[in-house]
Design a protein around this motif. Structure first.
Motif: not given
Length: 119
Positions: A18-40
């Motif tokens: 019921r979900g996933h994350i997408e991540a970008v990794h850079m110098e000094g920053l690891d950033f995530a976009v999390a998508t959670f579906e209904p029922g997660w």
């Protein structure tokens, strides 16, 4: 130093029930976009991967869409929605509220590096 990446081409994607994350990794920053579906719910969807009773990741987040409830291990509970910025320490459960997906941006770094990652 200047570094830029697009979320259209994340460095990494991790799927879980019921979900996933997408991540970008850079110098000094690891950033995530999390998508959670209904029922997660973290305790049902991610706990089996994490191997812990509650989420042990620190979060610094901005809610883009949808609603989520977070319950701390000490019993405190709060709901967040679009436009809310929140900080959440390790030791919590969380779940989607309602029938819409919840999208959260996480700037803390640990989510991008460790969340829902099987050893």
């Amino acid at each position: 130093m200047f570094e830029a990446k697009t979320l259209d081409k994340p460095d990494e994607r991790r799927d879980f029930p019921r979900g996933h994350i997408e991540a970008v990794h850079m110098e000094g920053l690891d950033f995530a976009v999390a998508t959670f579906e209904p029922g997660w719910r973290w305790s049902e969807s991610v706990a089996p991967i994490a191997g812990t009773d509650s989420c042990m990741i620190h979060h610094n987040c901005y809610v883009v869409e949808g609603r989520m409830c977070v319950r701390m291990d000490d019993g405190g509970e709060s709901e967040v929605g679009p436009g809310d910025v929140f900080v959440c320490s390790p030791g919590h459960d969380a779940w989607v509220v309602g029938d819409a997906q919840c999208v959260v941006y996480d700037f803390a770094g640990a989510m991008a590096k460790e969340y829902a990652k099987a050893d």
